[in-house]
Design an enzyme around this catalytic site. Structure first.
Site, short mmCIF file in Angstrom:
data_model
loop_
_atom_site.label_atom_id
_atom_site.label_comp_id
_atom_site.label_asym_id
_atom_site.label_seq_id
_atom_site.Cartn_x
_atom_site.Cartn_y
_atom_site.Cartn_z
N HIS A 71 40.96 38.60 38.71
CA HIS A 71 41.96 39.32 39.51
C HIS A 71 42.27 38.61 40.81
O HIS A 71 41.39 37.99 41.42
CB HIS A 71 41.52 40.77 39.76
N ASP A 188 35.86 37.12 45.82
CA ASP A 188 36.04 38.19 44.83
C ASP A 188 37.52 38.59 44.86
O ASP A 188 37.92 39.36 45.73
CB ASP A 188 35.12 39.36 45.19
N GLU A 222 42.54 45.39 40.28
CA GLU A 222 41.12 45.53 39.95
C GLU A 222 40.36 46.28 41.03
O GLU A 222 39.49 47.10 40.74
CB GLU A 222 40.48 44.15 39.73
N GLU A 223 40.68 45.99 42.28
CA GLU A 223 39.91 46.57 43.39
C GLU A 223 40.11 48.09 43.50
O GLU A 223 39.35 48.75 44.21
CB GLU A 223 40.27 45.90 44.71
N ASP A 243 34.47 37.32 36.98
CA ASP A 243 34.49 37.93 38.31
C ASP A 243 33.24 37.45 39.04
O ASP A 243 32.41 36.75 38.47
CB ASP A 243 34.54 39.45 38.18
N HIS A 323 32.21 41.78 49.19
CA HIS A 323 33.10 42.67 49.95
C HIS A 323 32.93 42.49 51.46
O HIS A 323 33.35 43.34 52.24
CB HIS A 323 32.93 44.14 49.55
#
Length: 346
Positions: A71, A188, A222-223, A243, A323
């Site tokens: 993603h 990510d 995706e998030e 991922d 994150h």
């Protein structure tokens, strides 16, 4: 032989994509970039109605196809209130955490095409003024965007074109160290998009047509949980989410390895697919780890929840500080490329 130069290419592509702001819901420019990058390698790519990118890497068996998912949407924020002093309250997009967003430079994209810079700060951020600075809990109710413009009222902020719903993008601060570490926000999952571009270049340079028909879906939601829920081509029997691999206490993976996930918060991955991924890593002498991620969900789980009758797996280069300000290593990129090569026997 898959040369390590393909890992370097993957990082070059990653670094370029990281420079394109693309939080969930604001991904058109990144999707266009991804489409063009795959087309430059000679592959057919199309932007889906939802905004993702579907790429055909070719293959001979249309009845046993493999879908590789990554993603390009990232964490970010959205303006939810313009305060009386001209500063902005924001709501997170995805799992952005106020603790590690504090003091980051941001760009606010207005609907009329302006980009206005600022910084996310704790309200009353001066330590010499705020006696409760250290004890204040960081939440999106206690932080604000301070604009790098001369504004002291809501009307002055609005006069700049700012309104509720504007997208706030965070500076990725991308760099590669001399020792091979890769540091940036939003590895990510833009690092995995770069890895899939590196794999596509390997196929293209060596004129390889896989035995199985292989597709890539670079998703854009995706998030927020539904990135991989659509756009599965006919004939797909397996989908692998490429991922980030988790690095942290209780896990064995490092940034220099390919992580193979056996289970995450959504449950176990296909036992058969996980077994084949392990066998592929061994066949290619790739450095890998098998782990269980406690707080994680992937695109491919959204693909299954949408009702697709497929087997599923999850791999990725190890990433620390997920994150937040994330870190991986060029060896992790290379080992993930090797696992993909071994899995497809190319």
């Amino acid at each position: 032989m898959l040369d390590k130069l393909y890992a370097d290419f993957a990082w070059e592509q990653t670094a370029a994509l990281l420079a394109v702001d693309s939080p969930s819901g604001f991904t058109h420019n990144a999707a266009t970039w991804v489409k063009d990058a795959f087309e430059k390698l000679g592959f057919s790519a199309n932007i889906t109605t939802k905004g993702g990118v579907l790429v055909d890497l070719g293959g001979r068996d249309d009845q046993d196809g493999l879908l590789l998912e990554a993603h390009t949407d990232t964490l970010g924020a959205m303006v939810c209130q313009i305060k009386g002093n001209g500063r902005l309250c924001v709501t997170p997009l995805g799992g952005m955490n106020a603790n590690n967003a504090e003091a980051e430079n941001v760009r606010v994209y207005t609907r009329d095409g302006k980009i206005i810079e600022g910084t996310l700060q704790l309200c009353n951020a001066s330590v010499h003024v705020n006696g409760d600075y250290s004890s204040t809990k960081r939440t999106f109710d206690s932080v604000e965007i301070v604009l790098d413009e001369v504004v002291s009222s809501a009307d002055e902020a609005k006069a700049l074109g700012i309104q509720v719903g504007d997208i706030v993008c965070f500076d990725p601060r991308t760099r590669r160290t001399a020792s091979g570490y890769l540091k940036s926000r939003f590895l990510d999952d833009k690092l995995s998009v770069g890895i899939l571009l590196g794999f596509a270049k390997y196929l293209s340079d060596n004129h390889i047509t896989p035995k199985r028909h292989v597709w890539v879906h670079v998703t854009v939601y995706e998030e927020v949980g539904h990135g991989g829920s659509a756009s599965v081509p006919a004939g797909i029997t397996e989908a692998i989410s490429v991922d980030m691999g988790c690095v942290g206490d209780g896990l064995t993976c490092t940034e220099r390895e390919c992580s193979i996930c056996a289970k995450d918060s959504g449950g176990p991955y296909s036992y058969d697919v996980v077994g084949k991924l392990i066998a592929a890593a061994k066949a290619e002498n790739a450095s890998y780890a098998i782990d269980v991620y406690p707080h994680y969900g992937s695109d491919v789980e959204a693909t299954l929840r949408a009702g697709n009758d497929i087997r599923h797996g999850l791999i990725g280069a190890g990433v620390y500080a997920s994150h937040g300000y994330e870190r991986s290593h060029i060896d992790g990129v290379y080992n993930t490329l090797l696992v993909l090569k071994g899995y497809l026997e190319v």
